[in-house]
Design a protein around this motif. Sequence first.
Motif, mmCIF file in Angstrom:
data_model
loop_
_atom_site.group_PDB
_atom_site.id
_atom_site.type_symbol
_atom_site.label_atom_id
_atom_site.label_comp_id
_atom_site.label_asym_id
_atom_site.label_seq_id
_atom_site.Cartn_x
_atom_site.Cartn_y
_atom_site.Cartn_z
ATOM 1 N N SER A 203 -0.014 5.681 -0.311
ATOM 2 C CA SER A 203 -0.439 4.329 -0.531
ATOM 3 C C SER A 203 -1.891 4.380 -0.924
ATOM 4 N N ARG A 204 -2.696 5.111 -0.721
ATOM 5 C CA ARG A 204 -4.042 5.337 -1.004
ATOM 6 C C ARG A 204 -3.847 5.581 -2.642
ATOM 7 N N TRP A 205 -3.237 6.515 -2.991
ATOM 8 C CA TRP A 205 -3.091 6.893 -4.406
ATOM 9 C C TRP A 205 -2.649 5.571 -5.281
ATOM 10 N N ALA A 206 -1.731 4.960 -4.754
ATOM 11 C CA ALA A 206 -1.291 3.521 -5.385
ATOM 12 C C ALA A 206 -2.445 2.526 -5.362
ATOM 13 N N LEU A 207 -3.199 2.493 -4.334
ATOM 14 C CA LEU A 207 -4.124 1.340 -4.300
ATOM 15 C C LEU A 207 -5.381 1.699 -5.273
ATOM 16 N N ASP A 208 -5.654 2.912 -5.420
ATOM 17 C CA ASP A 208 -6.665 3.527 -6.109
ATOM 18 C C ASP A 208 -6.371 3.653 -7.867
ATOM 19 N N HIS A 209 -5.072 3.687 -7.950
ATOM 20 C CA HIS A 209 -4.423 3.906 -9.251
ATOM 21 C C HIS A 209 -3.684 2.530 -9.564
ATOM 22 N N ARG A 210 -4.103 1.439 -9.569
ATOM 23 C CA ARG A 210 -3.050 0.334 -9.734
ATOM 24 C C ARG A 210 -2.662 0.071 -11.059
ATOM 25 N N GLU A 211 -3.713 0.553 -12.010
ATOM 26 C CA GLU A 211 -3.190 0.547 -13.582
ATOM 27 C C GLU A 211 -2.166 1.468 -14.093
ATOM 28 N N GLU A 212 -1.738 2.387 -13.142
ATOM 29 C CA GLU A 212 -0.739 3.446 -13.363
ATOM 30 C C GLU A 212 0.516 2.790 -13.335
ATOM 31 N N PRO A 213 1.535 3.090 -14.185
ATOM 32 C CA PRO A 213 2.705 2.458 -14.246
ATOM 33 C C PRO A 213 3.445 2.741 -12.741
ATOM 34 N N ASP A 214 3.171 4.046 -12.308
ATOM 35 C CA ASP A 214 3.962 4.083 -11.120
ATOM 36 C C ASP A 214 3.415 3.712 -9.811
ATOM 37 N N ALA A 215 2.137 3.126 -9.833
ATOM 38 C CA ALA A 215 1.519 2.511 -8.691
ATOM 39 C C ALA A 215 2.368 1.751 -7.951
ATOM 40 N N LEU A 216 3.082 0.630 -8.411
ATOM 41 C CA LEU A 216 3.897 -0.128 -7.591
ATOM 42 C C LEU A 216 4.876 0.592 -6.804
ATOM 43 N N ASP A 217 5.606 1.447 -7.659
ATOM 44 C CA ASP A 217 6.815 2.231 -7.119
ATOM 45 C C ASP A 217 6.198 2.795 -6.000
ATOM 46 N N ALA A 218 5.106 3.831 -6.006
ATOM 47 C CA ALA A 218 4.748 4.640 -5.329
ATOM 48 C C ALA A 218 4.247 3.671 -3.616
ATOM 49 N N TYR A 219 3.696 2.705 -4.175
ATOM 50 C CA TYR A 219 3.332 1.552 -3.010
ATOM 51 C C TYR A 219 4.486 1.271 -2.286
ATOM 52 N N GLN A 220 5.571 0.897 -2.880
ATOM 53 C CA GLN A 220 6.796 0.383 -2.258
ATOM 54 C C GLN A 220 7.283 1.731 -1.466
ATOM 55 N N ALA A 221 7.468 2.797 -2.155
ATOM 56 C CA ALA A 221 8.219 4.061 -1.469
ATOM 57 C C ALA A 221 7.473 4.401 -0.258
#
Length: 248
Positions: A203-221
Amino acid sequence: MDRQRRSHLAHADHPIAAPVADESVARLLDRAVADGAERALDLGCGGGEWLRRLLVRHPRLRAEGVDVHAEALERAREGAEESGVADRLVLHETDAAAFAPAHRFDVVLSVGAAHAFGGLLPTLAAARALLAPEGRVVVGDGFWERAPDAAALSALGATRDDHADLPTTVDRVVADGWTPVYGHVSTAGEWDDYEWSWTGSLSRWALDHREEPDALDAYQAAAEHRTQWLAGYRGTLGFVTLVLRRSP
């Protein structure tokens, strides 16, 4: 997101990919290394964290790790270099179930990798074939802390037959020709730390890298995993790590 990358990100704060605390890992490794031990092997080593810690704690050992994922092996290589043990570690990119070296090992580890062999007993069969006569095996796998309900089975994508309770699990290991010389049952605290670390790191990675293509997928996972754990298998799935020797 690629499953290997997701796992790497999720284990940033808990590099041991099992619900086992650092002090428990150290104790298990020390119980596994007998006087005169020289060679260790990890079947399904992933990022090599068990081997790295083993080599740091026991400077006389040399070790080998086996895994099918090149990315994980590269992380194992980097970790070994950072810890100054790379000269004592050899890594093999191959199927752990098909690994067939010319020599035997004094310590064989396989923690949380039983799926690669088709279960706990097949994992032990693979370890036995690679183990020196007086060697020790460190194996970790799940068991049912309590009878799983539908929610737990759904969250894990499992069936009741995938695991047994702890006494039955140990009885099966003993009946297969092994004697436990030490063991560790992961505590509720170790499980919680592992799961909060897994979901929190991702979750932290997804929030810190919102611009990354995989961010939303990581957050949802991370969110899905957290729900599966809290509303599904928390308190139902246990984890035991055993140090074993061949029975007489």
